[in-house]
Design an enzyme around this catalytic site. Structure first.
Site, mmCIF file in Angstrom:
data_model
loop_
_atom_site.group_PDB
_atom_site.id
_atom_site.type_symbol
_atom_site.label_atom_id
_atom_site.label_comp_id
_atom_site.label_asym_id
_atom_site.label_seq_id
_atom_site.Cartn_x
_atom_site.Cartn_y
_atom_site.Cartn_z
ATOM 1 N N GLY A 11 0.829 -1.210 0.000
ATOM 2 C CA GLY A 11 0.000 0.000 0.000
ATOM 3 C C GLY A 11 0.857 1.250 0.000
ATOM 4 O O GLY A 11 1.963 1.259 0.512
ATOM 5 N N ASN A 112 5.838 -5.647 5.675
ATOM 6 C CA ASN A 112 6.359 -6.977 6.007
ATOM 7 C C ASN A 112 6.281 -7.979 4.852
ATOM 8 O O ASN A 112 7.148 -8.836 4.740
ATOM 9 C CB ASN A 112 5.770 -7.541 7.305
ATOM 10 C CG ASN A 112 4.354 -7.125 7.529
ATOM 11 O OD1 ASN A 112 3.611 -6.992 6.552
ATOM 12 N ND2 ASN A 112 3.959 -6.917 8.772
ATOM 13 N N THR A 140 5.311 1.732 5.834
ATOM 14 C CA THR A 140 3.911 1.368 5.997
ATOM 15 C C THR A 140 3.244 2.351 6.938
ATOM 16 O O THR A 140 3.801 2.702 7.972
ATOM 17 C CB THR A 140 3.693 -0.072 6.524
ATOM 18 O OG1 THR A 140 2.313 -0.208 6.923
ATOM 19 C CG2 THR A 140 4.550 -0.393 7.730
ATOM 20 N N ILE A 141 2.056 2.779 6.578
ATOM 21 C CA ILE A 141 1.308 3.629 7.499
ATOM 22 C C ILE A 141 0.906 2.840 8.740
ATOM 23 O O ILE A 141 0.632 3.415 9.784
ATOM 24 C CB ILE A 141 0.031 4.243 6.852
ATOM 25 C CG1 ILE A 141 -0.974 3.180 6.423
ATOM 26 C CG2 ILE A 141 0.394 5.139 5.690
ATOM 27 C CD1 ILE A 141 -2.352 3.756 6.090
ATOM 28 N N ASP A 142 0.886 1.505 8.620
ATOM 29 C CA ASP A 142 0.384 0.678 9.729
ATOM 30 C C ASP A 142 1.332 0.621 10.925
ATOM 31 O O ASP A 142 0.915 0.232 12.011
ATOM 32 C CB ASP A 142 0.103 -0.745 9.229
ATOM 33 C CG ASP A 142 -1.077 -0.792 8.289
ATOM 34 O OD1 ASP A 142 -2.016 -0.004 8.494
ATOM 35 O OD2 ASP A 142 -1.059 -1.598 7.339
ATOM 36 N N GLY A 187 -6.366 0.216 9.815
ATOM 37 C CA GLY A 187 -5.628 -0.665 10.711
ATOM 38 C C GLY A 187 -6.403 -1.952 10.928
ATOM 39 O O GLY A 187 -7.213 -2.051 11.826
ATOM 40 N N ARG A 188 -6.156 -2.926 10.057
ATOM 41 C CA ARG A 188 -6.922 -4.169 10.118
ATOM 42 C C ARG A 188 -6.443 -5.049 11.282
ATOM 43 O O ARG A 188 -7.224 -5.768 11.877
ATOM 44 C CB ARG A 188 -6.720 -4.903 8.776
ATOM 45 C CG ARG A 188 -7.749 -5.960 8.461
ATOM 46 C CD ARG A 188 -9.089 -5.382 8.073
ATOM 47 N NE ARG A 188 -10.023 -6.447 7.704
ATOM 48 C CZ ARG A 188 -11.315 -6.289 7.499
ATOM 49 N NH1 ARG A 188 -11.850 -5.092 7.616
ATOM 50 N NH2 ARG A 188 -12.078 -7.297 7.170
ATOM 51 N N GLU A 243 -10.645 -0.018 12.129
ATOM 52 C CA GLU A 243 -11.481 -0.875 11.278
ATOM 53 C C GLU A 243 -11.330 -2.355 11.635
ATOM 54 O O GLU A 243 -12.183 -3.161 11.294
ATOM 55 C CB GLU A 243 -11.131 -0.671 9.794
ATOM 56 C CG GLU A 243 -9.678 -1.009 9.486
ATOM 57 C CD GLU A 243 -9.313 -0.891 8.005
ATOM 58 O OE1 GLU A 243 -10.204 -0.818 7.160
ATOM 59 O OE2 GLU A 243 -8.100 -0.876 7.716
#
Lengths: 407, 407
Positions: A11, A112, A140-142, A187-188, A243
């Site tokens: 992403g 990752n 990553t934004i995560d 953010g899954r 989310e």
């Protein structure tokens, strides 16, 4: 120094192109004759899609535009390389291409899954006695990568979330009526982004009243009890929700909505990406409050106009440090960020074993989450506040930010 | 010079507080002993909610923060005064309050409903031989007020829409797959905001391929034919749609969704604010494309961090010019913006009859919409481009914009 190949994967973020700029400029400074870009990541390379970056990044202005352009300049993919013991054909294709382009080092900017690609390529390279270095550049934004204090991309997403939540809170209090606003944040699997909503808090803003993270199981009774109490205390209740929040049965709240049997206007099952909508409906029905659901949407990963300068700078630095590591002869590594101190905020880069990063996931630590599981504490603030500091002003032309594209 | 009373009404904008700053500072400069604010508009005043602004705006820094704070600093309402020949009780209450506070002039910052309030108050005032002046200060992101070239609030919403559409377009092209993105933009009755998506267009961005406006009836066959053709020509098709688009039966597209029989997880009819979702589903089902729907949400009216400096400046100016008109003895008017030239962009303020504005609605002119009804032409560009020029940098403290609130 041989040529360099760099790609972007997974992403997008607001600053992934700053890492590309860091790789490109450092590789040129180190004497790389050519810096090639993978178009659409490793998947594109397998189709021979390679571009010489000298032909598209012509001067320093292009580099400045690149740093301010969101999403992946080179294009991206979500392609997992097979286990080479099962299928080594893509590796033949890739290493043939590497030889043809006289590549000495490959850099892959990603999360990752991308580190898995670097781990596999470097393992295969070692097995065939290749001298090519393979380095992962974190993005990553995560913010869920192991062995790095944080990931480039997170700071800008956090700054965007905190800023627009502040604005939404201003908006929510405009009428003299009580209401509950539920803001849905990406953010899954981890709550780093939802937790960033707490950075809206300051002398001029109460911030979110509750933050629901995937690190904690959703407890409907406890949640409704808290909302009912808050709703009595204040005009406007603000809830930030990741989310990825699940109930005790392990079901995503958003799936509770979409399994409720709705069909869209065409008779197909409706896709209601709706954790916030689910909670807003729950509160409305059970507590009788006026509610509003808002999704922060894809802008969380592409709002370059509101990027964190700290983030942009670090994204560039990890790109550059990755090239320097390859020049030193290192391989099978990722360039991590190591924090030296919180106040003043100081970091340095360090190289870590990419196999310790690939396919793992870092969660928000337990001791940063409040005892009730519905907010974060000062440990998170101390960690995250430095990451959103300062701005890099867009170059506005004709009223809108100018970007640069590969055509 | 007597005291002044100022209020804000209707939906918020990013710059409505700049008009408040213009009224406040100009009234003080003209010698008003007190400038009072209505809390929650005329509805709040009816409940006696009045605040002395000198007690909350303490210095020039507060004014700077006020200009940069989104939503209505004083709070807002959507309250329609009754016809005084039917019910004059609220008028007694209001004029008693005006007398008690020694009010010489009342300013109401709002859209066409707010101009109705000014029209009614000034008519009643005239009937009872009051010397109080009543002036409307225009404000609405919708840009639908008559007799003014444009409305303060529109330029900032337009700049936000154009900027984030550019970023969303960057994001949409990241993977090597074809897709159609449908962006839903505010505007229930007019297409001014949806048309602003065209301002994303420039040498680095194709902008939206199609723009659907409420000024044109939705024709499903013609639309699908265009999308099918576009989808063959390019990787990513971008469609901007106004939430207010209707079909030939006069039904909102979003209502076509919500009447399709969905229930939410609690057995209630689901509210799917979904013009974009409807179109994305339609395209997916009928053309088999990968589609994505995105709603630009409430941020369109509160993204102060991305406000247009032109808009902020003009919002302040109409506030100030309104006070000057009242000082000259004028009443029952609205301060309009009159354009003197497009290039260079020059405007002046002028006072217009508020009864000619109240309850009317200005649409996007026919000659600014393309013949196929699915885009806007260079006339719109010439009109709108000047309105989004320049920025007013937020005052970032601790990484987020600082605001000011009335507590």
């Amino acid at each position: 120094m041989k040529n360099v190949l760099v790609g972007q994967s997974g992403g997008p973020t607001a600053v992934i192109n700053s890492s590309l700029a860091g790789v490109y400029e450092t590789a040129k400074a180190c004497g790389a004759p050519h810096v090639y870009g993978m178009q659409y990541g490793i998947e594109g390379v397998l189709e021979g899609k390679i571009v010489d970056l000298d032909t598209v990044l012509c001067d320093k202005m292009d580099i400045e535009l690149l740093k301010r352009t969101p999403s992946s300049f080179l294009g991206s993919c979500r392609h997992k390389l097979p286990d080479p013991t099962v299928d080594d054909r893509p590796y033949h294709t890739l290493f043939d291409l590497f030889a043809r382009y006289d590549i000495g080092a490959v850099f892959y900017i990603g999360g990752n899954d991308s580190m898995d690609t670097i781990a596999k390529l470097s393992a295969y390279g070692k097995a065939v006695n290749s001298e090519i270095r393979f380095i992962g550049v974190p993005k990553t934004i995560d913010n869920d990568l192991m062995l790095t204090d944080h990931t480039p991309g997170y700071g800008s997403a956090a700054k965007y979330i905190a800023t627009i939540l502040k604005e939404v809170i201003c908006d929510s209090s405009v009428y003299d009526i009580r209401s509950v606003t539920v803001a849905e944040i990406m953010g899954r699997h981890t709550g780093w982004l939802a937790a960033a909503s707490s950075l809206a808090t300051g002398p001029d803003c109460n911030g979110p009243d509750l933050i629901l993270l995937p690190e904690r199981t959703f407890n409907e009774d406890a949640f409704l009890e808290r909302v009912a109490k808050l709703e009595k205390e204040r005009h406007n209740v603000i809830i930030a929700v990741s989310e990825g929040v699940k109930n005790a049965e392990g079901v995503f709240l958003c799936d509770l909505v979409s399994t409720a049997g709705q069909l869209d206007a065409f008779g197909h099952k409706a896709i209601l990406s709706g954790t916030s909508r689910y909670l807003a409906d729950l509160i409305r029905v059970r507590l009788g409050c006026k509610t509003r659901a808002i999704e922060f949407s894809t802008l969380q990963r592409c709002a370059s106009h509101l990027a964190s300068r700290t983030d942009i700078t670090e994204a560039y630095q990890v790109g550059g440090a990755s090239v320097e590591a390859a020049v030193r002869g290192e391989t099978a590594e990722m360039c991590a960020i190591k924090r030296l101190s919180d106040q003043p905020y100081r970091v340095e880069t360090e190289m870590v074993d990419v196999t310790q990063v690939a396919n793992f996931e870092k969660k928000v630590p337990d001791e940063w989450i409040t005892a009730d599981g519905m907010h974060v504490n000062e440990n998170f603030e101390r960690y995250a506040r430095p990451l959103i500091q300062a701005e890099l002003t867009p170059i506005y032309i004709n009223g809108v930010p100018r970007h640069i594209h590969l055509d």
